[in-house]
Design an enzyme around this catalytic site. Structure first.
Site, PDB file in Angstrom:
ATOM      1  N   ASP A 342       0.947  -1.202  -0.018  1.00 46.83           N
ATOM      2  CA  ASP A 342       0.095   0.145   0.012  1.00 46.83           C
ATOM      3  C   ASP A 342       1.003   1.186  -0.125  1.00 46.83           C
ATOM      4  O   ASP A 342       2.097   1.371   0.414  1.00 46.83           O
ATOM      5  CB  ASP A 342      -1.102  -0.003   1.207  1.00 46.83           C
ATOM      6  CG  ASP A 342      -1.826   1.191   1.108  1.00 46.83           C
ATOM      7  OD1 ASP A 342      -2.225   1.607   0.458  1.00 46.83           O
ATOM      8  OD2 ASP A 342      -1.533   1.697   2.420  1.00 46.83           O
ATOM      9  N   ASP A 542      -2.005  -0.689   5.781  1.00 48.85           N
ATOM     10  CA  ASP A 542      -2.524  -0.119   7.154  1.00 48.85           C
ATOM     11  C   ASP A 542      -4.091   0.447   7.371  1.00 48.85           C
ATOM     12  O   ASP A 542      -4.448   0.401   8.522  1.00 48.85           O
ATOM     13  CB  ASP A 542      -1.490   1.068   7.270  1.00 48.85           C
ATOM     14  CG  ASP A 542      -2.136   2.227   6.440  1.00 48.85           C
ATOM     15  OD1 ASP A 542      -2.483   3.203   7.233  1.00 48.85           O
ATOM     16  OD2 ASP A 542      -2.150   2.249   5.363  1.00 48.85           O
ATOM     17  N   ASP A 546      -7.479  -1.510   3.121  1.00 48.97           N
ATOM     18  CA  ASP A 546      -6.396  -2.676   2.659  1.00 48.97           C
ATOM     19  C   ASP A 546      -7.182  -4.173   3.424  1.00 48.97           C
ATOM     20  O   ASP A 546      -6.290  -5.081   2.806  1.00 48.97           O
ATOM     21  CB  ASP A 546      -4.993  -2.451   3.512  1.00 48.97           C
ATOM     22  CG  ASP A 546      -4.531  -1.045   2.850  1.00 48.97           C
ATOM     23  OD1 ASP A 546      -4.785  -0.908   1.693  1.00 48.97           O
ATOM     24  OD2 ASP A 546      -3.864  -0.403   3.505  1.00 48.97           O
TER      25      ASP A 546
END
Length: 658
Positions: A342, A542, A546
């Site tokens: 990410d 995080d 996600d």
């Protein structure tokens, strides 16, 4: 908006489970944990007396209590499975433990009981926590919403009663009650929970908004387009639940092996007892041979082949700020051959910072003067960009003048009077540039670098541009390089941020595969595509957005400090101190743990094969059989404990990133 979630029908999400069943799940998990702990304590209390040759009645009673505490539940469940014509390793271990006790090897049997009781408790606790955390995501959506009535009034209604076609009013600071389209008003909406974007997004008429996201300073009228049970947040819950319930191929394979081994060992033990007896052997001799066979064929060393390396890796990683949730996580981490990262909060710190201060050539200002004026005008604003500007001025020791006549227009910017001059700050697309063309070039240059450009006007004339960006973590580049070395492929970037910002950051850290503008379901779809192609993907993220990708991946790691509750619970491991360099380190440690597991299995199976063959074709003395069995157990145990050493954390592959 067309998306993976839009293209497949999903039945309405079930209501959150009642409190009683959820509480019952937690109670069962705690009960298993207490039984495992009691079995371990009793085993440890009995061990000194057994080794020192103390009163047999004392250590015998303690060992018996350990058997009962840890073996009662697996034995009962094993008997239930037996009634369903299924024989599992749990029941086999209880039988082996009792068989060991029957010929005097009480310690060996008690060790088996402790190992399996502990494993069952960890599994139950993990299952209960995961179920609670996934359902807890629904708390992101508000419980009530303001629905506008056809006659012009309004009413507060439970958010879960909204339906497509309703119109709701979202006041400043409220969470949006349903997925829909803005039909009136303008505001900045913080939708990091869904898209992962680090900054609030300007919303105006025609833009789409999502349930659970936070409205900024403006009021919005939203036309509901999906029922709450069909919202993006509800679908995230469903996707995480589905992925969490899917069994890995390795697990399915082990279940098949377990069943066959269990049946095979029972048949073999009975044969070892019955065949010599049928040919005239004495009952005691046949029973001794069968019990010896059960001892040497018992998979104690096989069990310890797996757990010590994996548990040692967990302990070592924990000392360095990486919490792996189970031994299975370490095993799966050792198998990964692809990584997806990410952007916001993972490769970056997740907080906007002023990175560029560019006065307009015709303004006659220097960088500090421009920043001072901007900070004065932004001082009363609560927008994250405004806080970044004020923080930058504070870091430089600047003292902004007091501003008056402050106003804020959502999606456009702020206006204030500073030292008798009107200062406007906002998006270049919303504010007209009346200065020289060089200012437009400054804006373009900053946006080309992936920055968010903030234009500063004085009395209607452009006097400069500020560049604001999420700061890259210091160890991001070396981490990407180390992961590329470990897997043989550079990591991919999965982000909800815009394409230009994503590609600029990717170029800085050495990533070429960039997937930008993704919603949570798009991230999960990308991961599922790689998994379908045979890749074993590690996802690092995080945020709530996600979570589906973390659940769909072969293994998921969450960043601990900035991580959302759902990401932390869905992920298989957590980097507590947000140190990216810990990720290649734990991957490398897991790979070495996996190699040790294979070494141990070879050692254990060699001992079992030799001892079983000896017992079948010759006469294996029971003391020698026990010595060989226990010796192999000690060898594989000590071999696995090598990963507890401090130097096991840093390897040549990850040294540069540590």
């Amino acid at each position: 908006m067309s998306s993976v979630l839009d293209q497949r029908p999903v039945p309405p999400a079930a209501d959150p489970p009642p409190a009683a069943p959820r509480r019952r799940t937690r109670v069962l998990a705690l009960s298993e944990a207490r039984r495992a702990l009691a079995s371990l304590i009793l085993f440890l209390l009995a061990l000194p007396g057994y080794l020192a040759g103390g009163p047999s009645w004392l250590w015998g009673a303690l060992f018996a209590a350990a058997y009962i505490a840890g073996g009662w539940e697996p034995g009962r469940e094993g008997l239930k499975a037996l009634r369903d014509k299924t024989l599992d390793v749990d029941l086999l271990m209880i039988v082996a433990a009792l068989g060991a006790a029957a010929i005097g090897q009480v310690l060996d049997g008690a060790l088996l009981i402790v190992i399996f009781a502990t494993s069952g408790a960890l599994e139950a606790i993990a299952t209960a926590r995961t179920a609670d955390s996934v359902r807890g995501l629904l708390d992101l959506a508000p419980t009530t919403a303001t629905r506008l009535l056809p006659g012009g009034g309004e009413e507060a209604v439970p958010a879960d009663t909204l339906a497509a076609g309703d119109t709701i009013l979202v006041r400043p600071g409220e969470r949006i009650g349903a997925d829909g389209q803005v039909i009136d008003g303008a505001s900045d909406v913080d939708q990091a929970t869904v898209t992962g974007e680090p900054l609030p997004v300007a919303k105006q008429m025609g833009d789409e908004v999502f349930a659970g996201t936070v409205n900024g300073a403006g009021a919005l009228r939203v036309l509901v387009q999906r029922d709450p049970s069909d919202s993006v947040i509800a679908r995230i819950v469903k996707m995480v639940e589905e992925a969490s319930e899917t069994k890995a191929p390795t697990q399915l394979f082990m279940e098949k092996i377990e069943q066959r081994y269990s049946i095979g060992m029972v048949i073999a033990t009975l044969a070892v007892f019955a065949i010599p007896l049928a040919f005239g052997d004495e009952l005691s001799s046949a029973l001794l041979r069968a019990m010896t066979f059960m001892i040497v064929a018992s998979p104690c060393a096989v069990v310890l082949s797996t757990m010590p390396p994996l548990l040692s890796a967990i302990a070592n990683a924990g000392r360095h700020g990486v919490l792996a949730k189970s031994a299975v996580v370490i095993e799966r981490l050792g198998q990964i051959d692809a990584v997806a990262l990410d952007k916001t909060g993972t490769l970056t710190e997740g907080t906007p910072h002023v990175t560029d201060i560019q006065p307009a050539p015709a303004s006659g200002l220097d960088g500090d003067e421009l920043l001072t004026l901007a900070a004065a005008a932004e001082h009363s604003s609560e927008h994250p960009l405004a806080r970044a500007v004020v923080a930058a001025a504070r870091e430089r020791g600047l003292t902004p003048a007091e501003a008056t006549d402050f106003t804020s227009e959502p999606g456009a910017g702020v206006t204030a009077t500073v030292s008798g001059r009107i200062i406007q700050i906002g998006s270049p697309t919303r504010l007209a540039i009346t200065g020289d063309a060089a200012t437009g070039n400054l804006v373009q240059a900053l946006e080309d670098q992936g920055r968010t450009a903030v234009l500063v006007l004085r009395d209607g004339a452009a006097i400069g541009v500020l560049g604001i960006s999420d700061r890259l973590r210091p160890d991001a580049k070396t981490t990407v390089a180390a992961l590329a070395t470990l897997t043989g492929h550079p990591p991919a970037l999965l982000t909800g941020d815009n394409e230009r910002a994503a590609r600029h950051l990717a170029a800085e850290v050495g990533i070429t595969d960039v997937r930008a503008g993704l919603l949570p379901q798009d991230k999960a779809a990308a991961v599922q595509g790689w998994e379908t192609d045979g890749r074993k993907v590690l996802v690092v993220g995080d945020g709530v957005n996600d979570a589906p990708a973390l659940a769909a991946a072969h293994t998921g790691i969450a960043m601990g400090k900035a991580g959302s509750d759902l990401a932390l619970e869905t992920a298989d491991a957590v980097v507590v101190r947000d140190e990216l360099a810990a990720i290649p380190a734990i991957v490398d440690l897991a790979r070495r743990a996996r190699r040790l597991v294979i070494q141990n299995l070879v050692i254990a199976m060699t001992f079992i094969t030799v001892l079983v063959t000896w017992d079948l074709i010759g006469t294996l003395p029971l003391p020698l059989g026990v010595a060989g069995h226990e010796g192999s157990t000690v060898i594989v145990g000590l071999n696995g404990l090598r990963l507890l050493r401090e130097r096991a954390w840093t390897s040549p592959l990850t040294q540069g990133a540590s």
